[in-house]
Design a protein around this motif. Sequence first.
Motif, PDB file in Angstrom:
ATOM      1  N   TYR A  84       0.832  -1.213   0.000  1.00 39.88           N
ATOM      2  CA  TYR A  84       0.000   0.000   0.000  1.00 39.88           C
ATOM      3  C   TYR A  84       0.863   1.258   0.000  1.00 39.88           C
ATOM      4  O   TYR A  84       0.645   2.177  -0.818  1.00 39.88           O
ATOM      5  N   LEU A  85       1.832   1.334   0.910  1.00 44.21           N
ATOM      6  CA  LEU A  85       2.681   2.531   0.988  1.00 44.21           C
ATOM      7  C   LEU A  85       3.489   2.725  -0.292  1.00 44.21           C
ATOM      8  O   LEU A  85       3.636   3.861  -0.784  1.00 44.21           O
ATOM      9  N   LEU A  86       4.014   1.645  -0.849  1.00 44.18           N
ATOM     10  CA  LEU A  86       4.782   1.749  -2.090  1.00 44.18           C
ATOM     11  C   LEU A  86       3.905   2.200  -3.248  1.00 44.18           C
ATOM     12  O   LEU A  86       4.339   3.001  -4.089  1.00 44.18           O
ATOM     13  N   ASP A  87       2.684   1.711  -3.314  1.00 45.49           N
ATOM     14  CA  ASP A  87       1.769   2.121  -4.382  1.00 45.49           C
ATOM     15  C   ASP A  87       1.390   3.594  -4.258  1.00 45.49           C
ATOM     16  O   ASP A  87       1.276   4.308  -5.257  1.00 45.49           O
ATOM     17  N   VAL A  88       1.184   4.046  -3.022  1.00 54.17           N
ATOM     18  CA  VAL A  88       0.872   5.466  -2.802  1.00 54.17           C
ATOM     19  C   VAL A  88       2.066   6.329  -3.193  1.00 54.17           C
ATOM     20  O   VAL A  88       1.927   7.346  -3.878  1.00 54.17           O
ATOM     21  N   TYR A  89       3.260   5.924  -2.762  1.00 50.10           N
ATOM     22  CA  TYR A  89       4.474   6.688  -3.070  1.00 50.10           C
ATOM     23  C   TYR A  89       4.720   6.753  -4.572  1.00 50.10           C
ATOM     24  O   TYR A  89       5.111   7.807  -5.102  1.00 50.10           O
ATOM     25  N   ASN A  90       4.493   5.652  -5.269  1.00 50.95           N
ATOM     26  CA  ASN A  90       4.704   5.605  -6.728  1.00 50.95           C
ATOM     27  C   ASN A  90       3.523   6.149  -7.520  1.00 50.95           C
ATOM     28  O   ASN A  90       3.523   6.061  -8.758  1.00 50.95           O
ATOM     29  N   GLU A  91       2.526   6.675  -6.802  1.00 52.40           N
ATOM     30  CA  GLU A  91       1.323   7.264  -7.411  1.00 52.40           C
ATOM     31  C   GLU A  91       0.563   6.253  -8.272  1.00 52.40           C
ATOM     32  O   GLU A  91      -0.057   6.598  -9.263  1.00 52.40           O
ATOM     33  N   GLU A  92       0.617   4.997  -7.838  1.00 53.39           N
ATOM     34  CA  GLU A  92      -0.175   3.956  -8.496  1.00 53.39           C
ATOM     35  C   GLU A  92      -1.623   4.016  -8.040  1.00 53.39           C
ATOM     36  O   GLU A  92      -2.538   3.639  -8.783  1.00 53.39           O
ATOM     37  N   ILE A  93      -1.827   4.433  -6.799  1.00 49.96           N
ATOM     38  CA  ILE A  93      -3.173   4.555  -6.241  1.00 49.96           C
ATOM     39  C   ILE A  93      -3.271   5.832  -5.420  1.00 49.96           C
ATOM     40  O   ILE A  93      -2.257   6.405  -5.013  1.00 49.96           O
ATOM     41  N   GLU A  94      -4.505   6.279  -5.180  1.00 47.27           N
ATOM     42  CA  GLU A  94      -4.761   7.354  -4.226  1.00 47.27           C
ATOM     43  C   GLU A  94      -4.827   6.731  -2.833  1.00 47.27           C
ATOM     44  O   GLU A  94      -5.321   5.612  -2.672  1.00 47.27           O
ATOM     45  N   PRO A  95      -4.320   7.407  -1.811  1.00 50.73           N
ATOM     46  CA  PRO A  95      -4.422   6.832  -0.467  1.00 50.73           C
ATOM     47  C   PRO A  95      -5.865   6.817   0.005  1.00 50.73           C
ATOM     48  O   PRO A  95      -6.682   7.653  -0.427  1.00 50.73           O
ATOM     49  N   SER A  96      -6.187   5.895   0.871  1.00 54.04           N
ATOM     50  CA  SER A  96      -7.524   5.869   1.448  1.00 54.04           C
ATOM     51  C   SER A  96      -7.658   7.019   2.439  1.00 54.04           C
ATOM     52  O   SER A  96      -6.817   7.192   3.317  1.00 54.04           O
ATOM     53  N   ASN A  97      -8.698   7.810   2.286  1.00 53.64           N
ATOM     54  CA  ASN A  97      -8.948   8.893   3.238  1.00 53.64           C
ATOM     55  C   ASN A  97     -10.047   8.525   4.227  1.00 53.64           C
ATOM     56  O   ASN A  97     -10.601   9.380   4.897  1.00 53.64           O
ATOM     57  N   ASP A  98     -10.375   7.260   4.279  1.00 56.10           N
ATOM     58  CA  ASP A  98     -11.394   6.761   5.200  1.00 56.10           C
ATOM     59  C   ASP A  98     -10.768   5.656   6.045  1.00 56.10           C
ATOM     60  O   ASP A  98     -10.436   4.587   5.527  1.00 56.10           O
ATOM     61  N   LEU A  99     -10.612   5.916   7.331  1.00 54.37           N
ATOM     62  CA  LEU A  99      -9.973   4.951   8.222  1.00 54.37           C
ATOM     63  C   LEU A  99     -10.748   3.648   8.295  1.00 54.37           C
ATOM     64  O   LEU A  99     -10.151   2.569   8.405  1.00 54.37           O
ATOM     65  N   LEU A 100     -12.059   3.721   8.203  1.00 58.90           N
ATOM     66  CA  LEU A 100     -12.878   2.514   8.245  1.00 58.90           C
ATOM     67  C   LEU A 100     -12.572   1.618   7.047  1.00 58.90           C
ATOM     68  O   LEU A 100     -12.354   0.404   7.200  1.00 58.90           O
ATOM     69  N   ASP A 101     -12.550   2.209   5.858  1.00 62.49           N
ATOM     70  CA  ASP A 101     -12.246   1.432   4.648  1.00 62.49           C
ATOM     71  C   ASP A 101     -10.863   0.793   4.741  1.00 62.49           C
ATOM     72  O   ASP A 101     -10.679  -0.385   4.412  1.00 62.49           O
ATOM     73  N   PHE A 102      -9.887   1.585   5.182  1.00 65.21           N
ATOM     74  CA  PHE A 102      -8.523   1.078   5.269  1.00 65.21           C
ATOM     75  C   PHE A 102      -8.421  -0.045   6.302  1.00 65.21           C
ATOM     76  O   PHE A 102      -7.715  -1.040   6.081  1.00 65.21           O
ATOM     77  N   SER A 103      -9.129   0.099   7.402  1.00 66.36           N
ATOM     78  CA  SER A 103      -9.094  -0.925   8.447  1.00 66.36           C
ATOM     79  C   SER A 103      -9.667  -2.244   7.941  1.00 66.36           C
ATOM     80  O   SER A 103      -9.126  -3.316   8.233  1.00 66.36           O
ATOM     81  N   VAL A 104     -10.767  -2.169   7.190  1.00 64.65           N
ATOM     82  CA  VAL A 104     -11.350  -3.394   6.627  1.00 64.65           C
ATOM     83  C   VAL A 104     -10.397  -4.019   5.621  1.00 64.65           C
ATOM     84  O   VAL A 104     -10.246  -5.243   5.562  1.00 64.65           O
ATOM     85  N   PHE A 105      -9.737  -3.185   4.816  1.00 68.12           N
ATOM     86  CA  PHE A 105      -8.765  -3.686   3.845  1.00 68.12           C
ATOM     87  C   PHE A 105      -7.676  -4.510   4.518  1.00 68.12           C
ATOM     88  O   PHE A 105      -7.312  -5.592   4.051  1.00 68.12           O
ATOM     89  N   ILE A 106      -7.166  -4.062   5.641  1.00 67.33           N
ATOM     90  CA  ILE A 106      -6.086  -4.770   6.329  1.00 67.33           C
ATOM     91  C   ILE A 106      -6.612  -5.961   7.124  1.00 67.33           C
ATOM     92  O   ILE A 106      -6.022  -7.052   7.099  1.00 67.33           O
ATOM     93  N   ALA A 107      -7.741  -5.791   7.822  1.00 67.34           N
ATOM     94  CA  ALA A 107      -8.162  -6.770   8.833  1.00 67.34           C
ATOM     95  C   ALA A 107      -9.250  -7.728   8.370  1.00 67.34           C
ATOM     96  O   ALA A 107      -9.645  -8.603   9.148  1.00 67.34           O
ATOM     97  N   PHE A 108      -9.759  -7.616   7.158  1.00 67.85           N
ATOM     98  CA  PHE A 108     -10.864  -8.443   6.681  1.00 67.85           C
ATOM     99  C   PHE A 108     -10.624  -9.914   7.036  1.00 67.85           C
ATOM    100  O   PHE A 108      -9.633 -10.512   6.623  1.00 67.85           O
ATOM    101  N   PHE A 109     -11.524 -10.494   7.814  1.00 64.77           N
ATOM    102  CA  PHE A 109     -11.212 -11.757   8.485  1.00 64.77           C
ATOM    103  C   PHE A 109     -10.968 -12.969   7.574  1.00 64.77           C
ATOM    104  O   PHE A 109     -10.163 -13.846   7.944  1.00 64.77           O
ATOM    105  N   PRO A 110     -11.577 -13.111   6.404  1.00 63.58           N
ATOM    106  CA  PRO A 110     -11.251 -14.297   5.606  1.00 63.58           C
ATOM    107  C   PRO A 110      -9.786 -14.374   5.173  1.00 63.58           C
ATOM    108  O   PRO A 110      -9.279 -15.464   4.913  1.00 63.58           O
ATOM    109  N   LYS A 111      -9.103 -13.231   5.102  1.00 62.35           N
ATOM    110  CA  LYS A 111      -7.731 -13.229   4.583  1.00 62.35           C
ATOM    111  C   LYS A 111      -6.680 -12.827   5.609  1.00 62.35           C
ATOM    112  O   LYS A 111      -5.488 -12.866   5.301  1.00 62.35           O
ATOM    113  N   ILE A 112      -7.069 -12.475   6.817  1.00 61.35           N
ATOM    114  CA  ILE A 112      -6.120 -11.900   7.761  1.00 61.35           C
ATOM    115  C   ILE A 112      -5.046 -12.901   8.209  1.00 61.35           C
ATOM    116  O   ILE A 112      -3.892 -12.547   8.428  1.00 61.35           O
ATOM    117  N   LEU A 113      -5.377 -14.182   8.300  1.00 62.77           N
ATOM    118  CA  LEU A 113      -4.435 -15.147   8.855  1.00 62.77           C
ATOM    119  C   LEU A 113      -3.532 -15.800   7.818  1.00 62.77           C
ATOM    120  O   LEU A 113      -2.378 -16.101   8.104  1.00 62.77           O
TER     121      LEU A 113
END
Length: 481
Positions: free
Chosen positions: A138-167
Amino acid sequence: MIFNSFDFVVFLIPVLVLYWLFFKKTAVAQNILLLMASIFFYAWADWRFLFLLIASILINYYLGLKIHNTLKESKQKMLLNIGLVFNIGLLVYFKYFNFFYEGFYKIINVFGTDLEYNTLSILLPLGISFFTFQTLGYLLDVYNEEIEPSNDLLDFSVFIAFFPKILSGPIERAGSFIPQIKKKRELSYATSVDGFRQILWGLFTKVVVAENCAAIANPIFNNYQDKPGSVLVLGAFFYAIQIYADFSGYSNMAIGISKLFGLQLTRNFATPFFSTNISGFWKKWHISLTTWMMDYVFTPLSFTLRKLQKRGLVISIVATFILVGFWHGANWTFIVFGLLHGIYFIPLVYSGTMNTSDIMAKGKWFPSFKEIYKMMALFVLVMMTDVIFRVDSVAMALDYFKGVFSSSIIEYPASYINANTLMIVALIGFFMLVEWVNREKKHDFEISNYNVYLRWSSYIFIFLLILFFGRSSDTFIYFQF
């Protein structure tokens, strides 16, 4: 709370009911429920590291915004480096500290200092290799301007912690996942049915194929010293199938569960054993890790070494696969495993065939004899390399190979040629047949185009196989990574 446990079913059903009946009105409501469920799921697995996960989310969310909003390139790079140090530092401390610490003292003691040392009791947070690679990407993509950063903490939290893929992954990219959760999901009959279908196949793969293979492979590896070479070959064969069925089964269940929530995860396996060279194998094995390493390690490294031409390409590939191996754990066995896979690419680089890895027998029922030969040769190569992945030390791997390549390899393994082994081989054959039929489709059990009677007959048959041949298990192999 693993996917094939009763506890997980009790957890999943209420979350699905709440999601589609009471939280369906807005994307925000759906994401709030997903985050609460994900936090509960992770805390159930190991509550002690919940605060580490939350800290990782908050720090990387803040850094992503600061990198994007900072105009000075030097400050952007500084913020990126802070993020890299933080995320890699987590991995190094929790996963690799004792490896480097012990290695440091062994090097010192070579010079006769004979210093005593004790390794630290550091617990490995579940899923750290997976969610840390997501934040790094995520940080590398933001730095390289591949993506816009998430400006919603809720969205970003789900992206990282979504339970089917977290483990155990797949390792998702923000550019494909976050846009999905920004929109309200609608209940789709077709998507839900396909999700259940993929869960069923993943469950069969795990509890029937992987666990039955483990019942043969584990005793052989645990007592390999007194086994003839023919039996050690059987152990290697069943372990190669076990690790593939175990991890691909988990991935299929994770992807299927996500579909029940209207979300699509990255495909992680695409019938890799139907490949004819090592390049094709790695394009279909643990796809989310392979593509991550290719994008963030191999590509910049090969660009830096482009003046060396093919030598630079070889160095880049070998270095990348050493890291692929080391990603799995702090042991020389994983490093050697990755090194060998990198070396296997060298003939492809110099022959110019590294990118010739299309689907085998595309559009046909049967492969050619040449394709069968290449596929079987590749399987044997991967199978024997997996021995290094399985054992605890390089010395043990060499000892295992010494047993394999001895005169006893031609000894008839009478104690293993019985009805149980033949039954497991038949189950593996069915497993591979279904994968072969669906090798050109979106997943291994994509049978939506079959007529209704054939579909339901398939569901019932697989359910009966699970019922009669399934074995209980309390973990997945890749949870340890």
